[in-house]
Design a protein around this motif. Structure first.
Motif: not given
Length: 198
Positions: A50-62, A138-147
């Motif tokens: 997603k634009p303006d979010l963290e790198t894929d590596e950041f999300y992959d680690a989580i 602090a940085s995630f896809n807001r469509n998943a806010e409820s999740d």
């Protein structure tokens, strides 16, 4: 996309089995944490690219850590049931002679220690799920806010439930050194939870 199978539902219903007295609040707390970890991993995955979010590596680690926590907490739920079962079996041991009484008492105490250590470990894992949720917040896809909100709620319930199981079982542990060690770890976990779960 995977769908729930009858086997999936049957496995999940084991937690709610009215004929299984060994599967109680400790197991349910671990399963709540596992579901929370699964949601954290999912939010991380849908935030990639997603634009303006963290790198894929950041999300992959989580995601990788969250998936491991899901597995560990599901296994921890099974371990909690087994620990309680060990206590129940110890209470059924014979107590006709002094030797039998001593062996029974020792088995009960061993079981009680296990029944405090297992939820303590699961509670620690649930806190880690909350920490991962905080990293995402602090940085995630807001469509998943409820999740992400549900993940935090489930993980928090997991911590509270695990600590409640530690507390009630710890009251039956007679070894003061072991009791003090577990109590100190539980207090530390409670302090961390007060920070990340508030």
């Amino acid at each position: 996309m995977k769908t729930w199978t009858d086997a999936d539902i049957e496995a999940f219903m084991k937690v709610l089995d009215s004929e299984d007295d060994a599967t109680g609040g400790g197991t349910a707390s671990a399963v709540a944490g596992a579901m929370a970890a699964g949601l954290v991993g999912m939010v991380a995955r849908v935030s990639k690219g997603k634009p303006d979010l963290e790198t894929d590596e950041f999300y992959d680690a989580i995601d990788t850590e969250a998936q491991q926590l899901t597995r560990d907490l599901m296994m921890g739920g099974r371990e909690d049931s087994a620990a309680f079962g060990a206590v129940m079996r110890a209470f059924t041991l014979p107590k006709c002679t002094e030797e039998e009484k001593a062996a029974r008492s020792a088995a009960i105490q061993e079981g009680m220690v296990g029944a405090t250590r297992v939820p303590l470990e699961n509670g620690t894992r649930c806190v880690r799920v909350l920490e991962l949720a905080d990293r995402l917040s602090a940085s995630f896809n807001r469509n998943a806010e409820s999740d992400l909100a549900v993940a935090r709620s489930l993980a928090g319930s997991g911590v509270v439930g695990c600590l409640a199981n530690v507390e009630i079982n710890l009251s039956s542990v007679k070894d003061e050194e072991v009791k003090a060690e577990i109590e100190a770890r539980a207090n530390e976990l409670r302090s961390v939870y007060d920070v990340v779960g508030g």
